[in-house]
Design a protein around this motif. Structure first.
Motif, short mmCIF file in Angstrom:
data_model
loop_
_atom_site.label_atom_id
_atom_site.label_comp_id
_atom_site.label_asym_id
_atom_site.label_seq_id
_atom_site.Cartn_x
_atom_site.Cartn_y
_atom_site.Cartn_z
N CYS A 27 1.08 -15.89 -5.35
CA CYS A 27 1.34 -14.83 -4.26
C CYS A 27 2.69 -15.27 -3.61
N THR A 34 9.46 -9.51 -3.87
CA THR A 34 9.32 -8.45 -3.15
C THR A 34 10.54 -8.34 -1.95
N CYS A 60 -1.33 -12.90 0.14
CA CYS A 60 -1.42 -11.53 -0.53
C CYS A 60 -2.69 -10.61 -0.19
N GLY A 84 -3.88 -7.72 -0.50
CA GLY A 84 -4.44 -6.44 -1.27
C GLY A 84 -3.67 -5.04 -0.58
N GLU A 85 -4.29 -3.96 -0.81
CA GLU A 85 -3.71 -2.75 -0.49
C GLU A 85 -4.71 -2.41 0.63
N TYR A 91 -0.14 0.88 1.03
CA TYR A 91 0.88 -0.04 0.82
C TYR A 91 0.13 -1.28 0.26
N ARG A 92 0.98 -2.20 -0.25
CA ARG A 92 0.32 -3.47 -0.35
C ARG A 92 0.73 -4.42 0.84
N TYR A 115 4.83 -4.54 4.75
CA TYR A 115 3.93 -3.49 3.87
C TYR A 115 4.81 -2.95 2.96
N THR A 125 3.15 1.49 -2.46
CA THR A 125 2.50 1.17 -3.90
C THR A 125 3.22 1.82 -4.92
N ARG A 167 7.21 0.34 -4.78
CA ARG A 167 7.45 -1.07 -4.82
C ARG A 167 8.36 -1.79 -3.85
#
Length: 419
Positions: free
Chosen positions: A222, A229, A335, A337-338, A346-347, A370, A373, A376
């Motif tokens: 994670c 990111t 992390c 999730g969505e 968003y992830r 945020y 998705t 990315r």
């Protein structure tokens, strides 16, 4: 007969006036002798609608104070501080920092000296925590910091009849913003407050150890995804940004553009000459700025935040790396999730951002990120307070066509000096 009645009334009035004068004098003495009875230990609870803090410490009146422990309403220890004369030292948990020049007072911990008593009342014997004390009640207003009409406070002061020393002070205001106080005192002539020992090597080592413990507590994969990111968001495409929320005094917001690897055009909203009104352009190792819509001037400092933020060990304030030129480090990461927000998908990630200062690596912000998705790319960052509430918001808009060019710099006129 009438004359005798008049004499009795006058005598009673004079006795009442004398008694009231004695009451006021005793109350004033009780209020003032906290700082005239020698060194003392104190505990102090201070609060209003915006904060709630507790302090314990010692005071050598008019010389020094040692705030041994201070903690907020969530039980978080804030710092340890020592004030001696015009210098102060701070310990944020990693060790003592070098001294700073500072001014200080005993405001709130003890009664404010600049006051006017509007009304005084002797309460006689009052039992508090199984101890019989002599109490006084005063309506006061503070006349140094607030222009008339100053806010009126109700104060209560309690004296130990066995020693004649003031052992408790209470203050309450009539508005939610007013600062309320309950302080207690224990006198100790042996108290001596000395400068602390400063060990910067030990301090740095402790801060790095704390950071490593935070890293070790995170899920490895994670944390790697968070780092990838963040890096992707600053290298994939140029972007426009906007930051709003809580800042330092004089600044209300920031906005601008960023082009990788190190070109920025930033504008700081706020009060001119007090942090706001500054516009900067940085391209590689060259930098320009203008203040309050003056002409552009080239500066020797390549930082896009030159003149706006005095990054200091005493107050780590997180700014994104593209703004302040500092590399920041990710400690704890989660992390999540969505999620959906503002009609977008968003992830969601949360992580702790640490910044290196000269003497330590400090936790500067708990952040929420945020990530769109589809693209990315991170579009939204939130800085959180200890309650998990958003205190600053950064939003981004990516655009491959963004470019940053040097400004037109007017030649200096004869006899003109740049700001």
């Amino acid at each position: 007969m009438l004359s005798r009645c008049i004499i009795i009334v006058l005598a009673l009035a004079m006795n009442h006036s004398a008694a009231q004068a004695d009451c006021e004098s005793a109350a004033d003495k009780a209020r003032e002798n906290i700082l005239t009875s020698g060194p003392f230990h104190y505990t102090s609870h201070q609060w209003n609608k915006n904060f709630d803090r507790h302090r314990t410490g010692t005071i050598e009146p008019n010389k020094a104070e040692h705030i041994a422990v201070e903690w907020s309403q969530d039980g978080q220890r804030i710092s340890e501080q020592i004030y001696i004369g015009t210098q102060s030292w701070k310990n944020d948990g990693f060790g003592w920092l070098p001294p700073l020049g500072s001014s200080w007072s005993h405001q709130f911990t003890v009664p404010d000296a600049s006051y006017q008593a509007l009304k005084t009342k002797c309460l006689g014997q009052v039992v508090i925590e199984a101890k019989a004390l002599i109490g006084y009640e005063l309506e006061t207003r503070f006349i140094l910091y607030t222009p008339p009409p100053a806010e009126v406070f109700l104060e209560k002061i309690f004296v130990d009849p066995d020693t004649g020393l003031t052992v408790r002070y209470e203050r309450s205001g009539g508005t939610p913003e007013a600062i309320n106080v309950v302080s207690t005192y224990r006198y100790d002539p042996s108290i001596r407050i000395e400068p602390p020992q400063v060990d910067l090597a030990s301090r740095k080592a402790k801060s790095l150890q704390a950071f490593q413990l935070a890293v070790d507590s995170a899920d490895v994969e994670c944390r790697k995804e968070v780092l990838r990111t963040i890096d992707h968001g600053q290298t994939a495409l140029p972007f426009q940004y906007k930051i709003v929320g809580q800042f330092w005094n004089g600044v209300s917001g920031m906005y601008g553009t960023f082009v990788a690897p190190n070109s920025t055009h930033n504008t700081i909203d706020g009060v001119p000459y007090h942090g706001g009104g500054l516009e900067t352009i940085t391209i590689g190792n060259r930098s320009w700025q203008r203040l309050a819509e003056r002409e552009w001037v080239e500066t020797s400092n390549p930082s896009p935040m030159a003149g706006a933020v005095s990054a200091s060990w005493s107050s780590p304030f997180f700014l994104p790396a593209y703004l302040n030129g500092r590399t920041y480090h990710v400690g704890r990461a989660a992390c999540l999730g969505e999620t959906e927000k503002d009609h977008g998908r968003y992830r969601l990630f949360e992580y702790d951002a640490y910044v290196d200062f000269e003497t330590s690596r400090n936790l500067a912000s708990k952040r929420r990120m945020y990530v769109d998705t589809e693209t990315r790319l991170p579009l939204r960052f939130e800085d959180l307070d200890y309650k998990g509430q958003v205190i600053r918001l950064e939003t981004r808009t990516y655009d491959k066509d963004i470019a940053i060019e040097p400004p037109t710099v007017a030649p200096p006129s004869p006899g003109h000096s740049s700001p």
